[in-house]
Design a protein around this motif. Structure first.
Motif, PDB file in Angstrom:
ATOM      1  N   LEU A 105       0.849  -1.187   0.000  1.00  0.00           N
ATOM      2  CA  LEU A 105       0.000   0.000   0.000  1.00  0.00           C
ATOM      3  C   LEU A 105       0.880   1.230   0.000  1.00  0.00           C
ATOM      4  CD1 LEU A 105      -0.119   1.240   3.249  1.00  0.00           C
ATOM      5  CD2 LEU A 105      -1.015  -1.075   3.478  1.00  0.00           C
ATOM      6  N   TYR A 106       0.340   2.327  -0.524  1.00  0.00           N
ATOM      7  CA  TYR A 106       1.051   3.610  -0.484  1.00  0.00           C
ATOM      8  C   TYR A 106       0.654   4.227   0.857  1.00  0.00           C
ATOM      9  CZ  TYR A 106       3.026   7.992  -2.380  1.00  0.00           C
ATOM     10  OH  TYR A 106       3.792   9.111  -2.613  1.00  0.00           O
ATOM     11  N   GLY A 107       1.617   4.423   1.736  1.00  0.00           N
ATOM     12  CA  GLY A 107       1.315   4.795   3.120  1.00  0.00           C
ATOM     13  C   GLY A 107       0.490   6.065   3.268  1.00  0.00           C
ATOM     14  N   PRO A 108      -0.657   5.971   3.976  1.00  0.00           N
ATOM     15  CA  PRO A 108      -1.415   7.169   4.317  1.00  0.00           C
ATOM     16  C   PRO A 108      -0.906   7.781   5.616  1.00  0.00           C
ATOM     17  CG  PRO A 108      -2.696   5.198   4.881  1.00  0.00           C
ATOM     18  CD  PRO A 108      -1.373   4.718   4.335  1.00  0.00           C
ATOM     19  N   THR A 109      -0.119   7.021   6.380  1.00  0.00           N
ATOM     20  CA  THR A 109       0.459   7.420   7.662  1.00  0.00           C
ATOM     21  C   THR A 109       1.381   6.260   8.053  1.00  0.00           C
ATOM     22  OG1 THR A 109      -0.074   7.979   9.974  1.00  0.00           O
ATOM     23  CG2 THR A 109      -1.591   6.505   8.868  1.00  0.00           C
ATOM     24  N   ASN A 110       2.123   6.397   9.167  1.00  0.00           N
ATOM     25  CA  ASN A 110       3.186   5.415   9.406  1.00  0.00           C
ATOM     26  C   ASN A 110       3.238   4.787  10.797  1.00  0.00           C
ATOM     27  OD1 ASN A 110       4.022   6.744   6.904  1.00  0.00           O
ATOM     28  ND2 ASN A 110       5.950   5.686   7.188  1.00  0.00           N
ATOM     29  N   GLU A 111       2.144   4.760  11.517  1.00  0.00           N
ATOM     30  CA  GLU A 111       2.197   4.192  12.874  1.00  0.00           C
ATOM     31  C   GLU A 111       2.738   2.757  12.863  1.00  0.00           C
ATOM     32  OE1 GLU A 111      -0.368   6.068  11.902  1.00  0.00           O
ATOM     33  OE2 GLU A 111      -0.425   7.661  13.419  1.00  0.00           O
ATOM     34  N   GLU A 112       2.257   1.943  11.941  1.00  0.00           N
ATOM     35  CA  GLU A 112       2.659   0.531  11.914  1.00  0.00           C
ATOM     36  C   GLU A 112       4.144   0.375  11.593  1.00  0.00           C
ATOM     37  OE1 GLU A 112      -0.110   1.758  10.784  1.00  0.00           O
ATOM     38  OE2 GLU A 112      -1.726   0.507  11.565  1.00  0.00           O
ATOM     39  N   LEU A 113       4.593   1.094  10.548  1.00  0.00           N
ATOM     40  CA  LEU A 113       5.979   0.935  10.116  1.00  0.00           C
ATOM     41  C   LEU A 113       6.961   1.387  11.201  1.00  0.00           C
ATOM     42  CD1 LEU A 113       7.580  -0.068   7.756  1.00  0.00           C
ATOM     43  CD2 LEU A 113       7.309   2.146   6.640  1.00  0.00           C
ATOM     44  N   ILE A 114       6.651   2.508  11.836  1.00  0.00           N
ATOM     45  CA  ILE A 114       7.577   3.016  12.859  1.00  0.00           C
ATOM     46  C   ILE A 114       7.561   2.085  14.081  1.00  0.00           C
ATOM     47  CG2 ILE A 114       6.028   4.594  14.120  1.00  0.00           C
ATOM     48  CD1 ILE A 114       9.490   5.655  13.077  1.00  0.00           C
ATOM     49  N   THR A 115       6.394   1.519  14.393  1.00  0.00           N
ATOM     50  CA  THR A 115       6.321   0.604  15.532  1.00  0.00           C
ATOM     51  C   THR A 115       7.160  -0.642  15.248  1.00  0.00           C
ATOM     52  OG1 THR A 115       4.119   1.443  16.017  1.00  0.00           O
ATOM     53  CG2 THR A 115       4.725  -0.628  17.071  1.00  0.00           C
ATOM     54  N   ASP A 116       7.150  -1.062  13.989  1.00  0.00           N
ATOM     55  CA  ASP A 116       7.959  -2.223  13.602  1.00  0.00           C
ATOM     56  C   ASP A 116       9.454  -1.907  13.739  1.00  0.00           C
ATOM     57  OD1 ASP A 116       8.268  -4.879  12.494  1.00  0.00           O
ATOM     58  OD2 ASP A 116       8.989  -3.868  10.678  1.00  0.00           O
ATOM     59  N   ILE A 117       9.841  -0.705  13.328  1.00  0.00           N
ATOM     60  CA  ILE A 117      11.251  -0.307  13.469  1.00  0.00           C
ATOM     61  C   ILE A 117      11.626  -0.275  14.953  1.00  0.00           C
ATOM     62  CG2 ILE A 117      12.841   1.658  13.212  1.00  0.00           C
ATOM     63  CD1 ILE A 117      11.324   2.314  10.568  1.00  0.00           C
ATOM     64  N   PHE A 118      10.748   0.283  15.743  1.00  0.00           N
ATOM     65  CA  PHE A 118      11.019   0.400  17.173  1.00  0.00           C
ATOM     66  C   PHE A 118      11.183  -0.972  17.820  1.00  0.00           C
ATOM     67  CE2 PHE A 118       9.599   0.388  21.543  1.00  0.00           C
ATOM     68  CZ  PHE A 118      10.350   1.406  22.104  1.00  0.00           C
ATOM     69  N   ARG A 119      10.219  -1.852  17.580  1.00  0.00           N
ATOM     70  CA  ARG A 119      10.226  -3.129  18.308  1.00  0.00           C
ATOM     71  C   ARG A 119      11.390  -4.018  17.889  1.00  0.00           C
ATOM     72  NH1 ARG A 119       5.042  -6.220  15.455  1.00  0.00           N
ATOM     73  NH2 ARG A 119       6.003  -6.298  13.387  1.00  0.00           N
ATOM     74  N   SER A 120      11.927  -3.787  16.667  1.00  0.00           N
ATOM     75  CA  SER A 120      13.024  -4.636  16.238  1.00  0.00           C
ATOM     76  C   SER A 120      14.356  -4.189  16.832  1.00  0.00           C
ATOM     77  CB  SER A 120      13.097  -4.663  14.712  1.00  0.00           C
ATOM     78  OG  SER A 120      13.414  -3.374  14.255  1.00  0.00           O
ATOM     79  N   SER A 121      14.412  -3.019  17.433  1.00  0.00           N
ATOM     80  CA  SER A 121      15.710  -2.563  17.943  1.00  0.00           C
ATOM     81  C   SER A 121      15.719  -2.109  19.393  1.00  0.00           C
ATOM     82  CB  SER A 121      16.261  -1.405  17.117  1.00  0.00           C
ATOM     83  OG  SER A 121      15.573  -1.256  15.929  1.00  0.00           O
ATOM     84  N   VAL A 122      14.587  -1.752  19.945  1.00  0.00           N
ATOM     85  CA  VAL A 122      14.611  -1.206  21.304  1.00  0.00           C
ATOM     86  C   VAL A 122      14.104  -2.254  22.288  1.00  0.00           C
ATOM     87  CG1 VAL A 122      13.783   0.634  22.813  1.00  0.00           C
ATOM     88  CG2 VAL A 122      14.306   1.136  20.423  1.00  0.00           C
ATOM     89  N   ARG A 123      14.884  -2.458  23.358  1.00  0.00           N
ATOM     90  CA  ARG A 123      14.537  -3.506  24.307  1.00  0.00           C
ATOM     91  C   ARG A 123      14.290  -2.970  25.709  1.00  0.00           C
ATOM     92  NH1 ARG A 123      13.621  -5.888  20.702  1.00  0.00           N
ATOM     93  NH2 ARG A 123      14.840  -7.296  19.424  1.00  0.00           N
ATOM     94  N   SER A 124      15.004  -1.877  26.049  1.00  0.00           N
ATOM     95  CA  SER A 124      15.040  -1.472  27.447  1.00  0.00           C
ATOM     96  C   SER A 124      14.440  -0.094  27.657  1.00  0.00           C
ATOM     97  CB  SER A 124      16.505  -1.450  27.909  1.00  0.00           C
ATOM     98  OG  SER A 124      16.626  -0.694  29.103  1.00  0.00           O
ATOM     99  N   TYR A 125      13.881   0.101  28.834  1.00  0.00           N
ATOM    100  CA  TYR A 125      13.358   1.420  29.201  1.00  0.00           C
ATOM    101  C   TYR A 125      14.463   2.477  29.158  1.00  0.00           C
ATOM    102  CZ  TYR A 125      15.612   1.169  33.777  1.00  0.00           C
ATOM    103  OH  TYR A 125      16.541   1.120  34.772  1.00  0.00           O
ATOM    104  N   LYS A 126      15.735   2.005  29.256  1.00  0.00           N
ATOM    105  CA  LYS A 126      16.853   2.961  29.258  1.00  0.00           C
ATOM    106  C   LYS A 126      16.997   3.667  27.914  1.00  0.00           C
ATOM    107  CE  LYS A 126      19.527   0.494  32.693  1.00  0.00           C
ATOM    108  NZ  LYS A 126      20.353  -0.717  32.748  1.00  0.00           N
ATOM    109  N   ASP A 127      16.433   3.083  26.856  1.00  0.00           N
ATOM    110  CA  ASP A 127      16.505   3.711  25.527  1.00  0.00           C
ATOM    111  C   ASP A 127      15.391   4.743  25.319  1.00  0.00           C
ATOM    112  OD1 ASP A 127      18.714   2.162  24.803  1.00  0.00           O
ATOM    113  OD2 ASP A 127      17.406   0.484  24.293  1.00  0.00           O
ATOM    114  N   LEU A 128      14.549   4.898  26.328  1.00  0.00           N
ATOM    115  CA  LEU A 128      13.446   5.853  26.227  1.00  0.00           C
ATOM    116  C   LEU A 128      13.796   7.097  27.044  1.00  0.00           C
ATOM    117  CD1 LEU A 128      10.468   3.377  26.664  1.00  0.00           C
ATOM    118  CD2 LEU A 128      11.678   4.050  24.588  1.00  0.00           C
ATOM    119  N   PRO A 129      13.188   8.245  26.778  1.00  0.00           N
ATOM    120  CA  PRO A 129      12.194   8.503  25.733  1.00  0.00           C
ATOM    121  C   PRO A 129      12.824   8.577  24.340  1.00  0.00           C
ATOM    122  CG  PRO A 129      12.765  10.552  26.840  1.00  0.00           C
ATOM    123  CD  PRO A 129      13.512   9.444  27.551  1.00  0.00           C
ATOM    124  N   LEU A 130      12.001   8.321  23.334  1.00  0.00           N
ATOM    125  CA  LEU A 130      12.461   8.378  21.949  1.00  0.00           C
ATOM    126  C   LEU A 130      11.345   8.939  21.072  1.00  0.00           C
ATOM    127  CD1 LEU A 130      14.649   7.512  19.827  1.00  0.00           C
ATOM    128  CD2 LEU A 130      13.424   5.336  19.654  1.00  0.00           C
TER     129      LEU A 130
END
Ligand code: ATP
Ligand code: MG
Length: 445
Positions: A105-130
């Protein structure tokens, strides 16, 4: 830039399809050209303005501590199935299939894609806020694209996403966006009023829309007139200071200001009668806090201090960059054309040579042109072999804030004329004084 060498395809006739001033003026001044319904090519001058707005948005986001990246326009449908929005989004989503039969699909917005990027790399509360954001083309197959770039199908949007451990941190991120948006619009020379809004299909608990008051706006708005007098100015702000940002948020949300979706007649009745206003507005941005709406189904979790896996608190925050070009013109024009605010003008000043080919006039224009360039400014020199009337009409149409008019008669007395597009007032002065004055206006003295 010399106009004789530029590509500025000005139209003489008013295009019949354009119903509102900004659309008419963008077409007439050669800023955009429709490629197909709701899809535009940005011609050189329109592209310049778009880039200026994009730069302001980047600068203000980064001052607030938000980090730029770039996600693609085409996305895999699978991610949207995970959040459940693939089916929910409906016909506004442009769906395509690649050669392997995969749904995209041609993205109308990016909540899903950014959440996928986040979950694949961030593990700890220490990396927050982001907070990550990008400025990228979006596509929504609007049922009724209209008003030019204001309601396009393809449009340029800044969308930012915050990831926080707690609701309190996420609300601070909300406030950071709130305050950075106030600054962003003011820098563009625009009054955009934050109004309590409905969360719509994005979902969530808190939302504000930023609206530019204009009769041609698509939203009905209700507000206390006092809110239109508020300005943010160049206050120093520390974006990490929770209390300071909360107090700015409180200050700006105290006067009544709501869109029709959240309008409350009883509350509005408490606004003093003489201050009650109803009008229309153009939505140029919206911010949301929606807690764990995406992080739960998509499993975006971090390990917290006690070793527990918790879904992150999120929000998303958009600015309609291409729509802003139209909104700026709706708010800044007269019967002769556009009147650019200095912060976003495509060229800083126009130079009009009343007698092209006259040795003195040509030399004076050249001196002005080089003098302005040397100050780090971008002049537009109308060096065409045209009548003075046609040159003035073009300059008024494209709406540069300042015009220097050079003619043999004035030069005999050593003067040129500096004219403000907004007030129409002119003043005679030496060419050097005109350069210095323009440089001073733009802070390049
Ligand atoms: P609208 O209510 O105008 O359809 P929206 O609420 O659906 O907009 P958001 O998801 O909040 O839009 O997108 C963020 C910003 O993007 C909006 O505030 C608006 O400025 C801009 N925008 C949204 N849709 C369009 C469009 N079709 N054309 C141009 N800009 C748009
Ligand atoms: Mg919106």
């Amino acid at each position: 830039m010399r106009l004789s060498k530029y590509f500025l395809p000005i139209l003489k006739e008013t295009p019949a399809e354009a119903q509102i001033a900004s659309h008419r003026l963008m077409l007439r001044s050669g800023m955009v050209r429709q490629a197909s319904a709701g899809i535009y090519s940005w011609l050189p001058m329109g592209f310049k303005v778009l880039r200026k707005l994009e730069n302001i948005v980047h600068e203000e986001q980064q001052k607030a501590g938000h980090i730029p990246l770039l996600m693609p326009t085409l996305q895999s449908a699978d991610l949207w199935r995970e959040s459940g929005r693939y089916d929910d989004y409906g016909q506004e989503m442009l769906r395509v299939t690649d050669r392997h039969g995969r749904d995209m699909l041609y993205g109308p917005t990016n909540e899903e894609l950014i959440t996928d990027i986040f979950r694949s790399s961030v593990r700890s509360y220490k990396d927050l806020p982001l907070t990550l954001y990008h400025i990228q083309w979006k596509f929504r197959d609007e049922i009724r694209p209209r008003f030019g770039v204001m309601r396009g199908r393809e449009f340029f949007m800044k969308d930012g996403y915050n990831f926080d451990l707690t609701e309190a941190d996420a609300l601070h991120a909300y406030n950071r966006h709130f305050v950075s948006y106030l600054r962003t619009y003011e820098r563009m020379g625009l009054k955009a009023i934050p109004m309590k809004a409905d969360t719509g299909p994005i979902g969530g608990d808190y939302s504000h829309e930023f609206l530019v008051l204009a009769e041609t706006g698509e939203s009905e708005v209700f507000y206390d007139a006092s809110v239109t007098d508020m300005t943010f100015g160049d206050r120093a702000i520390d974006f990490s200071d929770h209390a300071a940002l909360q107090s700015i948020y409180d200050e700006w949300t105290t006067p009544y200001a709501r869109t029709d979706e959240t309008h409350d007649a009883d509350l509005f009745a408490k606004v003093p009668g003489t201050a009650q206003r109803t009008s229309r507005g153009i939505e140029v941005g919206q911010i949301f806090y929606f807690g764990t709406k995406y992080s739960e189904p998509m499993n975006a979790v971090v390990i917290d201090e006690s070793g527990e896996r918790v879904p992150v608190h999120m929000g998303s925050h958009g600015i309609g960059v291409s729509r802003l070009v139209g909104a700026l013109i709706e708010a800044n024009h007269d019967e002769n054309g556009i009147i650019w605010p200095e912060g976003v003008t495509p060229f800083h000043a126009g130079i009009v040579n009343l007698k092209q080919g006259d040795t003195d006039a040509d030399a004076a224009c050249e001196g002005l042109y080089q003098g302005l360039l040397a100050k780090g400014l971008e002049p537009l020199y109308d060096d065409r072999e045209e009548r003075a009337g046609a040159k003035f009409a073009s300059m008024d149409l494209i709406g540069l804030p300042w015009r220097v008019t050079v003619g043999p008669r004035g030069l005999k007395n050593g003067v040129v004329e500096l004219t403000s597009r907004r007030t129409g007032e002119s003043e005679e002065m030496s060419p050097q004084a005109a350069i210095d004055r323009i440089a001073q206006i733009y802070g390049r003295a």
